[in-house]
Design a protein around this motif. Structure first.
Motif, mmCIF file in Angstrom:
data_model
loop_
_atom_site.group_PDB
_atom_site.id
_atom_site.type_symbol
_atom_site.label_atom_id
_atom_site.label_comp_id
_atom_site.label_asym_id
_atom_site.label_seq_id
_atom_site.Cartn_x
_atom_site.Cartn_y
_atom_site.Cartn_z
ATOM 1 N N LEU B 107 12.853 -8.990 6.100
ATOM 2 C CA LEU B 107 12.840 -8.167 5.696
ATOM 3 C C LEU B 107 13.007 -6.660 5.407
ATOM 4 O O LEU B 107 14.254 -6.283 6.264
ATOM 5 C CB LEU B 107 11.574 -7.148 6.353
ATOM 6 C CG LEU B 107 10.758 -8.904 7.456
ATOM 7 C CD1 LEU B 107 9.715 -8.334 8.368
ATOM 8 C CD2 LEU B 107 10.009 -10.306 6.501
ATOM 9 N N ALA B 108 12.631 -6.325 4.132
ATOM 10 C CA ALA B 108 13.096 -4.878 3.644
ATOM 11 C C ALA B 108 11.309 -4.417 3.730
ATOM 12 O O ALA B 108 10.727 -4.672 2.640
ATOM 13 C CB ALA B 108 14.243 -5.007 3.138
ATOM 14 N N ALA B 109 11.206 -3.165 4.068
ATOM 15 C CA ALA B 109 10.230 -2.825 3.915
ATOM 16 C C ALA B 109 9.986 -1.671 3.141
ATOM 17 O O ALA B 109 10.979 -0.778 3.569
ATOM 18 C CB ALA B 109 9.018 -2.884 4.899
ATOM 19 N N ASN B 110 9.425 -1.190 1.944
ATOM 20 C CA ASN B 110 9.242 0.258 1.569
ATOM 21 C C ASN B 110 8.099 0.678 1.796
ATOM 22 O O ASN B 110 7.184 -0.325 1.950
ATOM 23 C CB ASN B 110 9.444 0.547 0.593
ATOM 24 C CG ASN B 110 11.096 0.134 0.042
ATOM 25 O OD1 ASN B 110 12.424 0.285 -1.073
ATOM 26 N ND2 ASN B 110 12.092 -0.354 1.026
ATOM 27 N N THR B 111 8.072 1.826 1.632
ATOM 28 C CA THR B 111 6.396 2.461 1.773
ATOM 29 C C THR B 111 6.621 3.638 0.496
ATOM 30 O O THR B 111 7.297 4.063 0.200
ATOM 31 C CB THR B 111 6.498 3.382 2.969
ATOM 32 O OG1 THR B 111 7.399 5.021 3.076
ATOM 33 C CG2 THR B 111 6.312 3.006 4.512
ATOM 34 N N SER B 112 5.177 3.696 -0.046
ATOM 35 C CA SER B 112 4.853 4.608 -0.793
ATOM 36 C C SER B 112 3.792 4.967 -1.109
ATOM 37 O O SER B 112 2.664 5.136 0.247
ATOM 38 C CB SER B 112 5.132 4.449 -2.180
ATOM 39 O OG SER B 112 3.912 2.682 -2.982
ATOM 40 N N THR B 113 2.914 6.251 -1.419
ATOM 41 C CA THR B 113 1.962 6.453 -1.702
ATOM 42 C C THR B 113 1.559 6.570 -2.584
ATOM 43 O O THR B 113 1.725 6.423 -4.209
ATOM 44 C CB THR B 113 1.462 8.321 -1.603
ATOM 45 O OG1 THR B 113 2.682 8.704 0.029
ATOM 46 C CG2 THR B 113 0.438 8.943 -1.687
ATOM 47 N N VAL B 114 -0.328 5.710 -2.554
ATOM 48 C CA VAL B 114 -1.167 5.646 -3.950
ATOM 49 C C VAL B 114 -1.948 6.766 -4.110
ATOM 50 O O VAL B 114 -2.638 7.260 -3.452
ATOM 51 C CB VAL B 114 -1.708 3.907 -3.831
ATOM 52 C CG1 VAL B 114 -1.996 3.733 -5.374
ATOM 53 C CG2 VAL B 114 -0.176 2.749 -3.728
ATOM 54 N N GLU B 115 -1.983 6.877 -5.345
ATOM 55 C CA GLU B 115 -3.215 8.649 -5.613
ATOM 56 C C GLU B 115 -4.150 7.451 -6.237
ATOM 57 O O GLU B 115 -4.088 6.401 -7.212
ATOM 58 C CB GLU B 115 -2.994 8.981 -6.942
ATOM 59 C CG GLU B 115 -3.464 9.874 -7.391
ATOM 60 C CD GLU B 115 -3.489 11.542 -8.088
ATOM 61 O OE1 GLU B 115 -3.023 10.584 -9.592
ATOM 62 O OE2 GLU B 115 -2.517 12.105 -7.998
ATOM 63 N N LEU B 116 -5.796 6.974 -5.567
ATOM 64 C CA LEU B 116 -7.133 6.989 -5.835
ATOM 65 C C LEU B 116 -7.886 7.931 -6.525
ATOM 66 O O LEU B 116 -7.639 9.007 -5.650
ATOM 67 C CB LEU B 116 -7.483 6.104 -4.478
ATOM 68 C CG LEU B 116 -6.290 5.258 -3.746
ATOM 69 C CD1 LEU B 116 -7.397 4.410 -2.335
ATOM 70 C CD2 LEU B 116 -6.338 3.861 -4.574
ATOM 71 N N ILE B 117 -8.714 6.971 -6.664
ATOM 72 C CA ILE B 117 -9.081 8.351 -7.989
ATOM 73 C C ILE B 117 -10.557 8.170 -7.635
ATOM 74 O O ILE B 117 -11.400 6.711 -7.617
ATOM 75 C CB ILE B 117 -9.846 7.838 -9.725
ATOM 76 C CG1 ILE B 117 -8.145 8.577 -9.777
ATOM 77 C CG2 ILE B 117 -10.592 9.023 -10.218
ATOM 78 C CD1 ILE B 117 -7.902 8.288 -11.556
ATOM 79 N N ASP B 118 -11.562 8.857 -6.723
ATOM 80 C CA ASP B 118 -13.644 8.488 -6.671
ATOM 81 C C ASP B 118 -14.492 9.303 -7.824
ATOM 82 O O ASP B 118 -13.520 10.482 -7.832
ATOM 83 C CB ASP B 118 -13.330 9.255 -5.341
ATOM 84 C CG ASP B 118 -13.046 8.321 -3.940
ATOM 85 O OD1 ASP B 118 -12.705 7.767 -3.890
ATOM 86 O OD2 ASP B 118 -12.670 9.325 -3.321
ATOM 87 N N ASP B 119 -15.206 8.918 -8.006
ATOM 88 C CA ASP B 119 -16.041 8.793 -8.919
ATOM 89 C C ASP B 119 -16.651 9.481 -8.510
ATOM 90 O O ASP B 119 -17.767 9.010 -7.647
ATOM 91 C CB ASP B 119 -16.767 7.952 -10.821
ATOM 92 C CG ASP B 119 -15.632 7.927 -11.027
ATOM 93 O OD1 ASP B 119 -14.494 8.587 -11.717
ATOM 94 O OD2 ASP B 119 -15.335 6.799 -12.220
ATOM 95 N N LEU B 120 -17.360 10.517 -9.049
ATOM 96 C CA LEU B 120 -18.649 11.148 -8.585
ATOM 97 C C LEU B 120 -19.656 11.155 -10.046
ATOM 98 O O LEU B 120 -19.895 11.863 -10.329
ATOM 99 C CB LEU B 120 -18.523 13.089 -7.972
ATOM 100 C CG LEU B 120 -18.017 12.560 -6.370
ATOM 101 C CD1 LEU B 120 -17.228 14.325 -6.111
ATOM 102 C CD2 LEU B 120 -18.670 12.352 -5.716
ATOM 103 N N GLU B 121 -20.652 10.536 -9.322
ATOM 104 C CA GLU B 121 -21.893 10.407 -10.075
ATOM 105 C C GLU B 121 -23.127 10.767 -10.072
ATOM 106 O O GLU B 121 -23.951 10.620 -8.926
ATOM 107 C CB GLU B 121 -22.215 8.596 -11.186
ATOM 108 C CG GLU B 121 -20.651 8.160 -11.397
ATOM 109 C CD GLU B 121 -20.656 7.140 -12.109
ATOM 110 O OE1 GLU B 121 -22.502 6.298 -11.309
ATOM 111 O OE2 GLU B 121 -20.139 6.528 -12.504
ATOM 112 N N PRO B 122 -23.651 11.600 -10.669
ATOM 113 C CA PRO B 122 -25.305 12.042 -10.322
ATOM 114 C C PRO B 122 -25.953 10.912 -10.912
ATOM 115 O O PRO B 122 -26.158 10.764 -10.942
ATOM 116 C CB PRO B 122 -25.244 13.015 -11.583
ATOM 117 C CG PRO B 122 -23.902 12.987 -12.359
ATOM 118 C CD PRO B 122 -23.599 11.699 -12.219
ATOM 119 N N GLU B 123 -26.895 11.018 -8.845
ATOM 120 C CA GLU B 123 -27.948 10.438 -9.422
ATOM 121 C C GLU B 123 -28.627 10.107 -9.953
ATOM 122 O O GLU B 123 -29.170 9.080 -10.773
ATOM 123 C CB GLU B 123 -28.816 10.532 -8.256
ATOM 124 C CG GLU B 123 -27.782 10.469 -6.515
ATOM 125 C CD GLU B 123 -27.857 9.001 -5.950
ATOM 126 O OE1 GLU B 123 -29.042 8.425 -5.542
ATOM 127 O OE2 GLU B 123 -27.053 7.763 -6.487
#
Lengths: 198, 151
Positions: B107-123
């Motif tokens: 096994l060769a493990a690498n780690t990373s950071t993933v940017e996630l996007i949330d949408d805030l929609e007006p109800e």
């Protein structure tokens, strides 16, 4: 395997919730040849990231104190362990990384709640992770090595396209609901084709 | 942690004002008017030997799929990816593969950071609420499971 699980849970029922977790003895350091004084951060499920990082960052940024740190965590603390390492990589920069995965044997001692002196020990294996972050270079041939400032060795061929792909995706809200995703993916692939020969 | 990883299905807590007040991120918005939508993580590089682990599919099915790629698929190495909560499962799959190979696999493990996007929609579209996006980071792991080259 499922059968043994069933037996175990049945046993535990009569032993009540007095389980006591003991570490699986002294697990050997996953990084042979590491200096003895290296700071080891043992990340637990309930550890606060700000506490861990406050301590570890102070040690790493001190002039003469430390040039390396190991983050270890198992079970449900694995995610937190990775997050700590990622935060430190981002803040300190130029860190060489070595990641090791293994099963850790956890010994659980269950005491009977009927007041009898009977005890039962259960050996469980939980996945654990150890991440070494070092200012000094590490062996690039070792599996699990990650050079500084790259996404990962696994993505070598794509690393160049990474920043452009990122900006492509920050589009204004409202234009693109979920239906847009296959399109996004295609865009990403096209960019890759263009930049690869360069 | 308990939040289902399901875009579009989760919403900002509406009946818990004390909760939203205490979290600094939610201070500037009115919790009643927005729905939180989580976009899917961007970019999924997909070779034949890439496996993206999730928490919806049965564990054994995902393990069997990896095993099949290595045994019958003719791949010398596969890449197991996990994001967030699925990191644990990705590690588990990799370690299981290694254990069942009697030490042949590495096994060769690498780690990373993933940017996630949330949408805030007006109800309520009639209200003056602006649609917003919020980015956050999540950790990811990429495990290369491979037969080492004989040297």
């Amino acid at each position: 395997q499922p059968r043994s699980d069933k037996v175990k849970s049945k046993c535990l029922e009569s032993y009540g919730g007095r389980g006591q977790k003991c570490g699986g003895g002294d697990s050997p350091c996953p990084f042979p040849g590491l200096a003895a004084g290296v700071l080891e951060m043992r990340v637990k499920e309930g550890s606060k990231i700000r506490n861990l990082m406050g301590f570890a960052m102070a040690r790493m940024q001190g002039e003469k104190t430390g040039s390396a740190v190991v983050f270890t965590g198992s079970g449900r603390a694995v995610t937190k362990t990775i997050t700590c390492a990622e935060i430190m990589k981002r803040k300190v920069g130029c860190l060489h990384q070595m990641t090791k995965l293994r099963y850790k044997v956890v010994k659980e001692v269950w005491e009977s709640n009927q007041g009898a002196a009977s005890e039962m020990t259960v050996h469980r294996t939980v996945p654990s992770i150890s991440i070494l972050l070092s200012k000094d270079p590490l062996d690039p041939q070792e599996p699990g090595y990650q050079p500084p400032e790259t996404l990962s060795a696994l993505w070598e061929d794509r690393a160049g396209t990474e920043p452009s792909a990122q900006t492509t995706y920050k589009r204004p809200l409202g234009q693109l609901p979920y239906s847009g995703f296959p399109h996004c993916k295609k865009l990403c692939l096209e960019e890759e084709d263009q930049t690869n020969p360069a | 942690m308990t939040e289902p990883r399901n875009p579009g299905m989760s919403s900002v807590p509406q009946s818990n004002p004390s909760h939203t007040e205490s979290s600094s991120q939610a201070v500037e918005m009115d919790p009643v008017e927005y729905t939180l939508r989580k976009r899917l993580p961007r970019k999924l590089p997909k070779r034949r030997n890439d496996v993206y682990v999730n928490m919806k599919t049965d564990f054994r099915a995902q393990l069997a799929r990896c095993q099949k790629l290595l045994d019958g698929g003719g791949h010398r190495e596969i890449c197991v990816h996990g994001l967030g909560l699925a990191i644990n499962r990705a590690i588990n799959i990799a370690l299981q593969l290694q254990a069942s190979s009697q030490g042949a696999l590495q096994l060769a493990a690498n780690t990373s950071t993933v940017e996630l996007i949330d949408d805030l929609e007006p109800e309520d579209p009639d209200e003056a609420g602006e649609p917003m996006t919020r980015t956050r980071n999540n950790s990811a792991i990429h495990i290369k499971v491979f037969y080492p080259d004989p040297q």
